[in-house]
Scaffold this active site. Structure first.
Site, PDB file in Angstrom:
ATOM      1  N   GLY A 197       4.814   4.266  -3.859  1.00 17.71           N
ATOM      2  CA  GLY A 197       5.954   3.423  -4.254  1.00 17.71           C
ATOM      3  C   GLY A 197       6.636   2.749  -3.076  1.00 17.71           C
ATOM      4  O   GLY A 197       7.778   2.304  -3.186  1.00 17.71           O
ATOM      5  N   THR A 198       5.935   2.652  -1.963  1.00 16.17           N
ATOM      6  CA  THR A 198       6.505   2.085  -0.738  1.00 16.17           C
ATOM      7  C   THR A 198       7.000   0.647  -0.936  1.00 16.17           C
ATOM      8  O   THR A 198       8.116   0.306  -0.530  1.00 16.17           O
ATOM      9  CB  THR A 198       5.437   2.059   0.386  1.00 16.17           C
ATOM     10  OG1 THR A 198       4.631   3.226   0.289  1.00 16.17           O
ATOM     11  CG2 THR A 198       6.063   1.953   1.746  1.00 16.17           C
ATOM     12  N   THR A 199       6.156  -0.184  -1.553  1.00 11.30           N
ATOM     13  CA  THR A 199       6.500  -1.596  -1.721  1.00 11.30           C
ATOM     14  C   THR A 199       7.765  -1.737  -2.566  1.00 11.30           C
ATOM     15  O   THR A 199       8.664  -2.523  -2.242  1.00 11.30           O
ATOM     16  CB  THR A 199       5.326  -2.341  -2.410  1.00 11.30           C
ATOM     17  OG1 THR A 199       4.113  -2.003  -1.733  1.00 11.30           O
ATOM     18  CG2 THR A 199       5.524  -3.836  -2.393  1.00 11.30           C
ATOM     19  N   HIS A 251       4.966   5.786   7.215  1.00 12.14           N
ATOM     20  CA  HIS A 251       4.161   6.792   6.514  1.00 12.14           C
ATOM     21  C   HIS A 251       4.037   8.046   7.404  1.00 12.14           C
ATOM     22  O   HIS A 251       3.261   8.952   7.100  1.00 12.14           O
ATOM     23  CB  HIS A 251       2.752   6.263   6.233  1.00 12.14           C
ATOM     24  CG  HIS A 251       2.670   5.230   5.133  1.00 12.14           C
ATOM     25  ND1 HIS A 251       3.426   5.294   3.990  1.00 12.14           N
ATOM     26  CD2 HIS A 251       1.895   4.117   4.993  1.00 12.14           C
ATOM     27  CE1 HIS A 251       3.122   4.265   3.193  1.00 12.14           C
ATOM     28  NE2 HIS A 251       2.208   3.537   3.791  1.00 12.14           N
ATOM     29  N   LYS A 274       0.734   4.662  -1.223  1.00 13.20           N
ATOM     30  CA  LYS A 274       0.562   4.484  -2.675  1.00 13.20           C
ATOM     31  C   LYS A 274       1.515   5.314  -3.531  1.00 13.20           C
ATOM     32  O   LYS A 274       1.218   5.688  -4.652  1.00 13.20           O
ATOM     33  CB  LYS A 274      -0.896   4.772  -3.106  1.00 13.20           C
ATOM     34  CG  LYS A 274      -1.890   3.985  -2.314  1.00 13.20           C
ATOM     35  CD  LYS A 274      -1.667   2.498  -2.430  1.00 13.20           C
ATOM     36  CE  LYS A 274      -2.109   1.757  -1.211  1.00 13.20           C
ATOM     37  NZ  LYS A 274      -1.443   0.474  -1.040  1.00 13.20           N
ATOM     38  N   SER A 289      -4.393   5.193  -7.363  1.00 13.77           N
ATOM     39  CA  SER A 289      -3.904   3.969  -6.712  1.00 13.77           C
ATOM     40  C   SER A 289      -4.580   3.768  -5.347  1.00 13.77           C
ATOM     41  O   SER A 289      -4.991   2.662  -5.001  1.00 13.77           O
ATOM     42  CB  SER A 289      -2.384   4.050  -6.554  1.00 13.77           C
ATOM     43  OG  SER A 289      -1.879   2.840  -6.061  1.00 13.77           O
ATOM     44  N   ARG A 296      -0.774  -3.541  -8.629  1.00 12.47           N
ATOM     45  CA  ARG A 296      -1.909  -3.342  -9.533  1.00 12.47           C
ATOM     46  C   ARG A 296      -1.375  -3.192 -10.951  1.00 12.47           C
ATOM     47  O   ARG A 296      -1.331  -4.141 -11.691  1.00 12.47           O
ATOM     48  CB  ARG A 296      -2.736  -2.122  -9.083  1.00 12.47           C
ATOM     49  CG  ARG A 296      -4.097  -2.008  -9.730  1.00 12.47           C
ATOM     50  CD  ARG A 296      -4.813  -0.773  -9.224  1.00 12.47           C
ATOM     51  NE  ARG A 296      -4.107   0.455  -9.513  1.00 12.47           N
ATOM     52  CZ  ARG A 296      -4.331   1.224 -10.566  1.00 12.47           C
ATOM     53  NH1 ARG A 296      -5.263   0.905 -11.438  1.00 12.47           N
ATOM     54  NH2 ARG A 296      -3.625   2.330 -10.764  1.00 12.47           N
TER      55      ARG A 296
HETATM   56  P1  PAP Z   1       1.648   1.271   0.421  1.00 16.16           P
HETATM   57  O1  PAP Z   1       2.062   2.681   0.653  1.00 16.16           O
HETATM   58  O2  PAP Z   1       0.251   0.980   0.887  1.00 16.16           O
HETATM   59  O3  PAP Z   1       2.630   0.275   0.905  1.00 16.16           O
HETATM   60  P2  PAP Z   1       2.616   1.422  -2.273  1.00 16.16           P
HETATM   61  O4  PAP Z   1       3.527   0.291  -2.479  1.00 16.16           O
HETATM   62  O5  PAP Z   1       3.207   2.755  -2.045  1.00 16.16           O
HETATM   63  O6  PAP Z   1       1.542   1.071  -1.161  1.00 16.16           O
HETATM   64  O7  PAP Z   1       1.668   1.596  -3.532  1.00 16.16           O
HETATM   65  C1  PAP Z   1       1.271   0.601  -4.387  1.00 16.16           C
HETATM   66  C2  PAP Z   1       1.572   1.104  -5.778  1.00 16.16           C
HETATM   67  O8  PAP Z   1       2.923   0.784  -6.121  1.00 16.16           O
HETATM   68  C3  PAP Z   1       0.690   0.420  -6.807  1.00 16.16           C
HETATM   69  O9  PAP Z   1       0.529   1.371  -7.848  1.00 16.16           O
HETATM   70  P3  PAP Z   1      -0.700   1.323  -8.876  1.00 16.16           P
HETATM   71  O10 PAP Z   1      -1.932   1.199  -8.079  1.00 16.16           O
HETATM   72  O11 PAP Z   1      -0.631   2.629  -9.619  1.00 16.16           O
HETATM   73  O12 PAP Z   1      -0.432   0.181  -9.778  1.00 16.16           O
HETATM   74  C4  PAP Z   1       1.579  -0.739  -7.217  1.00 16.16           C
HETATM   75  O13 PAP Z   1       1.207  -1.329  -8.447  1.00 16.16           O
HETATM   76  C5  PAP Z   1       2.919  -0.061  -7.280  1.00 16.16           C
HETATM   77  N1  PAP Z   1       4.041  -1.001  -7.180  1.00 16.16           N
HETATM   78  C6  PAP Z   1       4.149  -2.069  -6.347  1.00 16.16           C
HETATM   79  N2  PAP Z   1       5.316  -2.694  -6.559  1.00 16.16           N
HETATM   80  C7  PAP Z   1       5.958  -2.025  -7.543  1.00 16.16           C
HETATM   81  C8  PAP Z   1       7.211  -2.214  -8.213  1.00 16.16           C
HETATM   82  N3  PAP Z   1       8.018  -3.208  -7.908  1.00 16.16           N
HETATM   83  N4  PAP Z   1       7.552  -1.308  -9.149  1.00 16.16           N
HETATM   84  C9  PAP Z   1       6.747  -0.280  -9.472  1.00 16.16           C
HETATM   85  N5  PAP Z   1       5.538  -0.058  -8.894  1.00 16.16           N
HETATM   86  C10 PAP Z   1       5.153  -0.928  -7.941  1.00 16.16           C
END
Ligand code: PAP
Length: 347
Positions: free
Chosen positions: A82-84, A139, A80, A169, A307
């Site tokens: 910023g991986t994606t 991770h 959570k 998150s 999200r």
């Molecule tokens: P993971 O480690 O399980 O893969 P990860 O992608 O790190 O998850 O976390 C998801 C968070 O990144 C979400 O944050 P939020 O809950 O505070 O909203 C998600 O919305 C955010 N996220 C996903 N894609 C993007 C993007 N393209 N730019 C910025 N934030 C993003």
């Protein structure tokens, strides 16, 4: 790195009793706590970090079998942080010269399908990606990374995030992926206050949160040519600057000609939260997480990865006291390290 090949060692592991014996031995000897997060039954304290049995299995498999190529790039983060987004950016950067804009796989696949995790299998599309992309994500804490990564020439890009936002998150994710209806009893509700206590004491998947950051931070100070340390908030604020920096670091620098053609802006637009979260695949597609070889597959919606994508959303969930407490822990933990997580005004 060849997707769908033996790159993460899964094939070897199936027939490697050595790794599976090690897993059993570790699970029966290290400290264990009843899991409260996500689908995990218990979390195990392995090499000073909490992980589920399937993560542990993945870590051991990676430690025993992962063989990176010298030009591979490893993307690392705590959940959570910023991986994606990082996966999408790295994929867009490395494939920009061989993939057509209109057919970029990021338009029809979850970013996790474009860049796999090293230690577990998370996939959304049934079809394998027909592209050789030298990027893999993880991770795994720095001190538990496979020695093959540490000893190789491959580079690591790490992303961290304000723990207040990462916590919210993670807590939100727990509830968004939680099965609805009859199955719900198998997966307990986790009140915010309880989750907060767990987070503060370091009890989260991949936690303690701060120790994960510090491992990579210290390594980045020792080997800045090998580890690029990013902050989600900075990437939000100065996206163009950090994309160029990332591209340069990864060995895919943007040429002046590309800059003139607006390539950086195209990468920003393609990978933006607004664009990715509105794609059909990310709105209605489903992701599958294989939790243990031959054991279980867990399914949830791709939109759980999107999200709000904002800096400072914690203000809508944490009381001022909770925020102060987390900030104090952060200050205490990072004290003397040179790492700060102060979020700039207007970030
Ligand atoms: P993971 O480690 O399980 O893969 P990860 O992608 O790190 O998850 O976390 C998801 C968070 O990144 C979400 O944050 P939020 O809950 O505070 O909203 C998600 O919305 C955010 N996220 C996903 N894609 C993007 C993007 N393209 N730019 C910025 N934030 C993003």
């Amino acid at each position: 790195m060849n997707h769908g090949s033996k790159s993460n060692g899964a094939e070897e592991y199936k027939s490697d009793p050595k790794t599976s014996n090690k897993l059993e031995e570790i699970m029966s000897t290290v400290p264990k706590r009843k899991g409260a997060w996500l689908m995990f039954n218990d979390l195990y304290l392995y090499e000073r970090f909490w992980c589920s049995s399937f993560q542990l299995e993945g870590i051991l498999r990676a430690q025993d079998h992962f063989k990176p190529q010298p030009n591979d790039v490893i993307l690392s983060s705590t959940p959570k942080s910023g991986t994606t987004w990082l996966k999408a950016l790295a994929f867009a950067i490395t494939t920009r010269s061989c993939v057509d804009e209109s057919t970029n796989p990021l338009l029809t696949r979850l970013a996790h399908d474009c860049v796999p995790f090293l230690e577990f299998k998370l996939h959304s599309s049934p079809q394998k990606l027909n592209l050789d992309v030298p990027v893999v994500a993880t991770h795994i804490p720095y001190t538990s990374l496979p020695k093959s990564i540490i000893n190789s020439g491959c580079k690591i890009v790490y992303i961290c995030r304000d723990p207040k936002d990462a916590f919210v998150s993670l807590w939100q994710f727990h509830h968004r992926v939680r099965p609805k209806g009859e199955e719900v009893s198998a997966w307990e509700d986790l009140p915010l206050e309880d989750a907060f206590e767990f987070f503060c004491e370091g009890f989260t998947p991949g936690g303690p949160y701060w120790d994960h950051l510090l491992g990579y931070w210290r390594a980045s100070l020792e080997s800045p040519e090998k580890i690029l340390f990013l902050k989600y908030e900075n990437l939000k604020k100065k996206t163009e600057y950090w994309i160029k920096k990332m591209a340069q670091f990864m060995g895919y620098p943007l040429s002046l000609e590309e800059e003139d053609k607006g390539v950086v802006q195209k990468i920003i637009d393609l990978c933006s939260f607004e664009n990715l979260s509105n794609l059909e695949v990310n709105k209605s597609g489903k992701a599958r997480l294989d939790v243990g070889i031959g054991v279980n597959t867990f399914e949830f919606k791709n939109n759980t990865y999107f999200r709000k994508g904002k800096v400072g959303d914690w203000k809508n969930y944490l009381t001022p006291e909770m925020a102060t407490r987390l900030d104090q822990i952060t200050e205490q933990k990072l004290n003397g390290s040179g790492l700060t997580l102060h979020v700039l005004p207007n970030a």
